[in-house]
Design an enzyme around this catalytic site. Structure first.
Site, mmCIF file in Angstrom:
data_model
loop_
_atom_site.group_PDB
_atom_site.id
_atom_site.type_symbol
_atom_site.label_atom_id
_atom_site.label_comp_id
_atom_site.label_asym_id
_atom_site.label_seq_id
_atom_site.Cartn_x
_atom_site.Cartn_y
_atom_site.Cartn_z
ATOM 1 N N THR A 111 34.519 17.799 -9.700
ATOM 2 C CA THR A 111 33.079 17.557 -9.746
ATOM 3 C C THR A 111 32.679 16.208 -9.169
ATOM 4 O OG1 THR A 111 31.144 17.805 -11.203
ATOM 5 C CG2 THR A 111 33.011 16.497 -12.039
ATOM 6 N N ARG A 164 36.228 10.335 -12.293
ATOM 7 C CA ARG A 164 36.189 9.303 -11.253
ATOM 8 C C ARG A 164 37.555 8.643 -11.052
ATOM 9 N NH1 ARG A 164 30.244 6.610 -10.908
ATOM 10 N NH2 ARG A 164 29.083 8.083 -12.195
ATOM 11 N N GLU A 197 33.496 10.372 -17.573
ATOM 12 C CA GLU A 197 33.397 9.625 -16.320
ATOM 13 C C GLU A 197 34.754 9.056 -15.907
ATOM 14 O OE1 GLU A 197 30.897 9.728 -14.471
ATOM 15 O OE2 GLU A 197 29.132 10.088 -15.714
#
Length: 536
Positions: A515, A118, A114
């Site tokens: 993604t 991100r 993550e």
């Protein structure tokens, strides 16, 4: 201090399909402006009630630190602000990034996957668009801090690590999911290209090499969901396109595209896996003939055993297959294979849309479970088997899974699935595929369907302080949950904006979206790169 904000890059001249803009609900730029207003509503609520924490709890006006406490909503949203031309918000975000302290809380274990998609992806994309130096400085700093995650024998990264010591938790399993171990190559290779740092290239390339050299004959050459971090080998026999796996497949194709179509290992793996997915994981529903992708149990010398689960997370696949069919060289796919990839993309994208159209709220559930009937049903309703029968005697009937049907509600016997997980988590995957299908085909039906999704979000998910997750998609007005994930701003609203604006501001032949929907520009390795990184 950061450099001056710049206007968005003008899209270069590139190939475009013939777009059909004669829609009964036209005036698309006005609709794009509506999405921009939705972003402002969500982001300003976050700023008011949650910043500098990670995410907003929109029903109570509280905040939560669930992704390192570094302000994930800000970093995840930067490139969305830039693409939308939100200058004030972007400049404020730059000041936020400049003040971020990655090691302020050095007692927590941060999730590598993550954090990479991100934070690192968000910083790199915002830099690529704006060329603001502070973004690259912070991306390079974060990239270095995350390097210890790759300290495994295989080179596959661990699930989590302490940002100060670089060590995983003492009880960390020596296993990782396919998505977690193979969704970092884009960010790290682009970072290597920008900085010239060999260590960034090496960790990304080792992940690719370990995946390429993995022994998977015992599961038919497919990539199962769980992998051993020491030996670089799969440890289970379940293959999925949804949770635990999804983004790894994206990065096979997208790593090849990002590096100027130069990395043959990634290309070869993508083609092989995409063909195996089409051969083994696609099924038709019993009543309406909807095409869906299921996770399967792969047993040696036996047909795949599907669960018939269809996840919202899997709805990235039609966009990926369409992008592959559009970009793969003639030598990679035969004409027949390419046609199947296009058909699979069209049929799956339509089924993802129907999961929305069937619900009273107009929003899709997290997961459905399709019905199946009697002995031998799995083989009869495998898409490739139905396709072979159709090819023998097709007449004027569309290929299986491409016939459009009427929406039905849960109580209708024609609905050939059960809603297995009721929430709508504001996810982007269906909109992502609609955007790619629109850009590659020019068919306005994908915009029209996307607009219906946006209207449903406005009706069901919008609250005074942002947007909230739906507890159930079955009844309107929906009951809500106190959550507004950062990906709603980074992905869902970005894809809706890109779907509606008439300006092609992220040309798919010049940018590759990671993604988390962070666009990175296509690049070519320089001669210096090739010599320094030892690229053959």
């Amino acid at each position: 201090m950061h450099e001056q904000y710049q206007k968005p890059l003008k899209p270069p001249k590139s190939w475009k399909p013939t777009y059909d803009n004669h829609s009964p609900i036209g005036d698309w730029d006005t609709k794009a402006e509506r999405v921009k207003q939705a972003f402002r509503h969500a982001y300003h609520a976050y700023e008011k009630f949650a910043s500098p924490a990670d995410e907003l709890l929109p029903l109570t006006g509280r905040k939560i630190d669930n992704f390192n406490g570094w302000g994930v909503t800000v970093v995840d949203s930067l490139d969305t602000m830039y693409l939308m031309g939100l200058q004030d918000e972007f400049n404020t975000g730059l000041t936020f990034v400049e003040r971020m302290n990655f090691t302020a809380n050095d007692t927590i274990y941060i999730p590598f996957f993550e954090t990479n998609i991100r934070y690192l992806g968000g910083l790199l994309s915002a830099y690529a668009l704006s060329q603001d130096s502070i973004l690259l400085e912070r991306a390079e700093e974060l990239g270095h801090l995350l390097l210890p995650a790759f300290n495994t024998t295989s080179g596959f990264p661990v699930y989590s690590m302490n940002i100060k010591t670089g060590l995983p938790p003492k009880k960390e399993r020596n296993q990782g999911s396919l998505a977690e171990i193979a969704t970092c190559q884009m960010e790290y290779k682009y970072l290597a290209h920008l900085t010239g740092k060999k260590e960034f290239y090496d960790v990304a390339q080792k992940v690719t090499a370990s995946l390429y050299n993995a022994k998977t004959d015992w599961v038919g050459g497919m990539f199962p969901t769980q992998w051993d971090l020491k030996y670089g080998s799969p440890v289970n026999d379940v293959v999925s396109i949804g949770s635990l796996a999804d983004s790894a497949y994206e990065y096979l194709l997208k790593q090849w595209l990002l590096t100027g179509k130069s990395e043959k290992e990634s290309l070869e793996m993508y083609v092989r896996q995409a063909n195996l997915i089409i051969e083994n994981l696609l099924y038709l529903s019993p009543t309406r003939g909807l095409l869906y992708v299921s996770d399967v149990l792969i047993s040696k010398n036996r047909p795949p055993s599907p669960s018939h689960r269809f996840e919202h997370l899997s709805c990235f696949l039609p966009g990926l297959l369409a992008l592959g069919a559009h970009t793969l060289p003639p030598a990679a796919l035969s004409d027949k294979q390419r046609e199947r990839h296009w058909w699979a993309a069209e049929g799956l994208a339509y089924s993802c849309w129907m999961m929305y159209a069937d619900q009273e709220t107009g929003l899709g559930p997290e997961e459905v479970l399709f019905n199946f009937e009697g002995p031998g049903w799995h083989e009869r309703n495998r898409w490739v088997n139905a396709l072979r029968m159709w090819e023998e005697d097709s007449g004027d009937v569309p290929p299986p899974g491409l016939t459009e049907v009427q929406p039905v509600r849960m109580e209708d016997p024609k609905q050939d699935y059960w809603v297995n997980k009721l929430p709508h988590l504001l996810r982007p995957e269906t909109i992502e595929s609609m955007y790619i299908m629109w850009r590659l085909t020019g068919n306005a039906k994908w915009r029209e369907r996307g607009w219906k999704v946006f209207e449903a979000l406005e009706k069901e998910a919008k609250v005074g302080n942002g947007y909230a997750v739906l507890a159930s998609v079955l009844k309107s007005p929906a009951k809500l949950q106190d959550s507004m994930p950062s990906y709603f701003l980074a992905e869902t609203l970005k894809y809706l904006y890109l779907l509606f604006t008439d300006k092609d501001i992220v040309p798919l032949d010049r940018f590759v979206l990671n993604t988390e929907a962070h666009p990175l520009p296509v690049f070519n390795w320089t001669m210096w790169d090739k010599k320094n990184f030892k690229i053959l």
